[in-house]
Design a protein around this motif. Structure first.
Motif: not given
Length: 408
Positions: A39-44, A114-123, A133-142
């Protein structure tokens, strides 16, 4: 401290069930955070974001169902003298069950963040060298910060839902069952093993049918709106079910609720079908057991029927969607489906064990009356066959009706 002591001194089976509840809560928290990040990454795309959030209600309901089943099978939150001595009587047991379930789910959600933030690449920092680390950044709206208040609010939902379900299950735990009484000679009274009074008929079947019909109407109306907005004769099926819109998703959830409400009535109906006419001993034992334990095993079987109907409907829609042959289910979809399936199966197995324990006294009485173990096993097999014969076609019919407005 009392809930922590009870958790620490629990048996391995109870600890395993609580660990499963914690893992399921962590997975549900991860799915809620992924819906927030989308929702944050696709406000439209508010409708798709709302549909993703609604889909999270399915694993959340499965988690609450598993937490309630775990509490019902947990001997540590049953009335006993030790708890009465410390002031935890039957009136405070729901609070104890709620706190215990909430702590388990809070631990799971605390690990999910922390698992979500780690996969998102935010730690950042040294942790960037950790694998995945950051492996699912595109999927999780990094790249877009998440509102902290929204994150904490969403992570509080699984513990609260599990705590509420556990407290309600503890309050409603007292289900009438047949307990044979001993005679002076040590043999049970046959009237106690097979009482003449018929078990009460569950009142949820008409409500379940009504709620299922309402869900079908809601889904059909939403599908007609999608077809009208697309300007074609049918619904434009996306490769992912997230694009079906909140109306269709809400209709499916209402249909699943109807199946769950109808579960006890359907099990009682199966027992009544076995007792039609002039039944023999085998049919009498099987039908009586199903009718007596319908309130106990009906809801878990209704949940299994809802999960099976959803799986059949999703498979049909996935095959009918354009390009579905090349599109594979995403990791979040697989995670959500795994949570629902594991919770439903684990709760059903727990209810089966509870069913067996509840009928242990009656089984012992029947053995003392001369009923062979072979006949008891045959009665159990007959119950399974009748349940499959009634519930399997009904599940297939509901799946066909639910997908008919979308697959036309």
């Amino acid at each position: 401290m009392l809930p922590l002591r009870l958790v620490r001194t629990s048996r391995p089976g109870a600890l395993t069930r609580r660990a499963l509840v914690a893992c399921a809560a962590g997975a549900v928290g991860f799915l809620l955070l992924s819906a927030l990040s989308y929702a944050v990454a696709h406000p439209g795309r508010p409708e798709t974001a709302a549909a993703r959030l609604l889909w999270c209600a399915v694993p959340l309901a499965a988690l609450a169902h598993l937490a309630a089943a775990t509490v019902r099978a947990d001997p540590s939150v049953r009335p006993r003298e030790g708890l009465d001595a410390v002031g935890v009587g039957p009136a405070r047991l729901p609070l104890l069950a709620a706190v215990t379930a909430g702590l388990c789910c809070a631990a799971g959600c605390a690990l999910a963040l922390p698992a979500f933030v780690h996969l998102r690449g935010g730690l950042g920092g040294v942790l960037d060298a950790v694998p995945l680390a950051g492996a699912a950044g595109e999927l999780l709206g990094a790249g877009r910060p998440l509102p902290r208040a929204a994150v904490l609010t969403l992570l509080a939902v699984p513990p609260l839902a599990a705590a509420a379900a556990s407290a309600l299950a503890t309050r409603l735990r007292a289900v009438p069952s047949v307990v044979p009484t001993g005679s002076p000679a040590g043999l049970p009274d046959p009237a106690a093993v097979l009482p003449h009074r018929a078990p009460p008929v569950p009142t949820g079947l008409p409500w379940g049918v009504t709620v299922t019909a309402v869900g079908l109407v809601v889904e059909t109306h939403a599908a007609d709106r999608l077809a009208a907005s697309a300007g074609s004769g049918g619904v434009p099926l996306p490769a992912s079910l997230d694009g079906l819109g909140p109306g269709v998703v809400g209709g499916w959830l209402v249909i699943a609720l109807g199946l769950v409400l109808a579960g006890p009535g359907l099990v009682h109906l199966c027992g009544a079908l076995l007792a039609l006419g002039r039944p023999g001993v085998l049919r009498l034992l099987s039908g009586r057991a199903l009718r007596e334990e319908a309130p106990r095993v009906g809801r878990p079987l209704g949940v299994l029927c809802a999960v099976a109907a959803g799986a059949l409907g999703s498979a049909r829609l996935h095959g009918a969607a354009p390009g579905a042959g090349e599109a594979a289910a995403g990791p979040l979809t697989v995670l959500g489906a795994a949570v629902v399936l594991v919770c439903a199966v684990a709760a059903a197995l727990g209810s089966a064990a509870e069913f067996r324990a509840a009928r242990a006294a009656a089984t012992a009485g029947l053995l003392q009356l001369g009923v062979s173990r072979r006949m008891l096993r045959a009665a159990a097999a007959l119950r399974v066959v009748v349940l499959l014969g009634v519930l399997a076609p009904l599940t297939w019919l509901v799946a066909e009706l639910a997908t008919a407005p979308l697959a036309r």
